[in-house]
Scaffold this active site. Structure first.
Site, mmCIF file in Angstrom:
data_model
loop_
_atom_site.group_PDB
_atom_site.id
_atom_site.type_symbol
_atom_site.label_atom_id
_atom_site.label_comp_id
_atom_site.label_asym_id
_atom_site.label_seq_id
_atom_site.Cartn_x
_atom_site.Cartn_y
_atom_site.Cartn_z
ATOM 1 N N TYR A 362 40.152 41.590 36.115
ATOM 2 C CA TYR A 362 41.247 41.892 37.053
ATOM 3 C C TYR A 362 40.757 42.223 38.454
ATOM 4 O O TYR A 362 39.597 42.520 38.671
ATOM 5 C CB TYR A 362 42.225 42.928 36.516
ATOM 6 C CG TYR A 362 41.785 44.306 36.098
ATOM 7 C CD1 TYR A 362 40.558 44.859 36.412
ATOM 8 C CD2 TYR A 362 42.682 45.095 35.366
ATOM 9 C CE1 TYR A 362 40.224 46.140 36.021
ATOM 10 C CE2 TYR A 362 42.362 46.387 34.963
ATOM 11 C CZ TYR A 362 41.125 46.898 35.300
ATOM 12 O OH TYR A 362 40.815 48.173 34.904
ATOM 13 N N GLU A 363 41.689 42.105 39.387
ATOM 14 C CA GLU A 363 41.426 42.223 40.834
ATOM 15 C C GLU A 363 40.319 41.273 41.291
ATOM 16 O O GLU A 363 39.467 41.619 42.107
ATOM 17 C CB GLU A 363 41.145 43.675 41.211
ATOM 18 C CG GLU A 363 42.385 44.528 41.006
ATOM 19 C CD GLU A 363 42.312 45.901 41.617
ATOM 20 O OE1 GLU A 363 41.726 46.034 42.709
ATOM 21 O OE2 GLU A 363 42.870 46.827 41.014
ATOM 22 N N GLY A 364 40.361 40.078 40.726
ATOM 23 C CA GLY A 364 39.403 39.036 41.069
ATOM 24 C C GLY A 364 38.332 38.909 40.014
ATOM 25 O O GLY A 364 37.536 39.830 39.822
#
Length: 380
Positions: A362-364
């Protein structure tokens, strides 16, 4: 280069450590099993100022630096990543985004409640076809003059059903591509806004992850963040700071697993001595400690860059890429050091291993971090 924490930062670290041990540790296994959101724990974190750490005190925040935030994230994540991700999203993605780019009216209306933990927020970017590729937004926000009509679905949203305020990224003008994307603040309970079932996840099972469905939801123009078309840039700038939070979470998960493995190795005996005396185990601990220290320096450097007003896109991406790998590697080795007990829930390391995986996603994803890093180093 001075890596010494200030007295204030040491006090914040100790406060977070005490909270993690006294409030998060009891019941953490049961919450994970039951996929139970840590409602009471989140409320107490709000009271301690952990949910608006970097927000200006005039909006109810603690007014602290990013290094202090990273320290708190690490301490909480040693014990319960399901709780620490609430801190990360609320601070890095929601509070930061509104404070940095919102209007004064938006700050007064939303930020003051978010910073104190009276309410929590959610950041809604990911879709079935728009996670890593944030430009491919299928959710639309059609301009109707003084309001937008929002339609679409968002997936894997942290704080999905417990948030009161949602920052939604949506396409307004498809012809303009990423320059036609907007960021809108949507309130829970808006007509046409539905919350899907909770996801049954591998890790961070106490975290509240849902799909969100928007059916002709009217969003007032005053709830748009920034100028028309600023949404994609807003998402990218906000995620850069969010990566520091997740890197800190990964660092905490790794550190928590390492500390458990080290203590276990001093107690568990085989072949007539503690297993820490066997080189096979001692070398594992040496590698874990070294990698964690390297990750910590990357995390603190990214936090320091943000505090100094430097561009932190590159340092944040490097911190997240490396710390998340260290979290995965360290937790796997912690389970190995525990042997059969590592496979048993009561020893905590199997949960930390499951929790570690999401930090690479998550978040990239790690692959996206490599894109960010390679672009950053090749443009110079």
């Amino acid at each position: 280069m001075d890596y010494t924490l200030t007295e204030e930062q040491k006090m914040i670290q100790q406060a977070a450590r005490d909270f993690a041990q006294n409030e998060l540790l009891p019941g953490v296994i049961e919450r994970d099993d039951a996929q139970q959101f840590p409602t009471e724990q989140v409320k107490k974190m709000g009271e301690l100022g952990f949910l608006g750490m970097m927000v200006n005190p005039k909006y109810g925040g603690s007014g602290l630096d990013t290094v202090s935030y990273a320290i708190v994230m690490e301490e909480l994540s040693k014990v319960d990543a399901s709780s620490s991700v609430v801190v990360s999203v609320n601070n890095s993605l929601v509070c930061y985004g509104i404070e940095a780019y919102g209007t004064e009216e938006q700050k007064e209306k939303y930020l003051t409640k978010l910073a104190t933990g009276e309410i929590i927020g959610a950041f809604c970017l990911s879709e079935p076809e728009a996670g890593s590729d944030a430009t491919s937004q299928k959710t639309t926000a059609i301009d109707k003059g003084d309001y937008y009509v929002l339609n679409g679905t968002k997936n894997w949203i942290t704080n999905g059903s417990t948030a009161s305020v949602y920052i939604v990224i949506a396409q307004t003008d498809k012809e303009k591509g990423h320059k036609g994307i907007n960021a809108l603040i949507v309130e829970k309970g808006a007509e046409g806004f539905e919350i899907g079932p909770k996801e049954n996840k591998l890790g961070i099972r106490g975290s509240d992850t849902h799909s969100l469905i928007f059916n002709d939801v009217k969003v007032p123009k005053e709830n748009r963040i920034g100028e028309d078309g600023f949404g994609f840039k807003f998402a990218m700038k906000t995620l850069s700071g969010g990566r520091i939070g997740i890197a800190s979470q990964a660092l905490g998960i790794a550190t928590g697993a390492y500390e458990l493995a080290k203590e276990y190795s001093k107690q568990r005996k085989s072949f007539g001595t503690e297993i820490s005396n066997h080189q096979a185990i001692a070398f594992k601990l040496a590698d874990m400690h070294t990698q964690i220290e390297a990750a910590r320096h990357l995390v603190y450097k990214a936090a320091w860059d943000k505090d100094k007003g430097h561009n932190f896109d590159l340092s944040g991406a490097m911190a997240k890429l490396y710390a998340s790998k260290v979290a995965m590697d360290t937790t796997i080795e912690a389970v190995q050091i525990h042997g059969g007990n590592g496979f048993v829930k009561e020893y905590h390391v199997e949960r930390l291993m499951r929790d570690a995986k999401i930090t690479q996603i998550y978040e990239g994803t790690s692959e996206i971090q490599k894109i960010v890093i390679s672009r950053g180093i090749l443009k110079n």
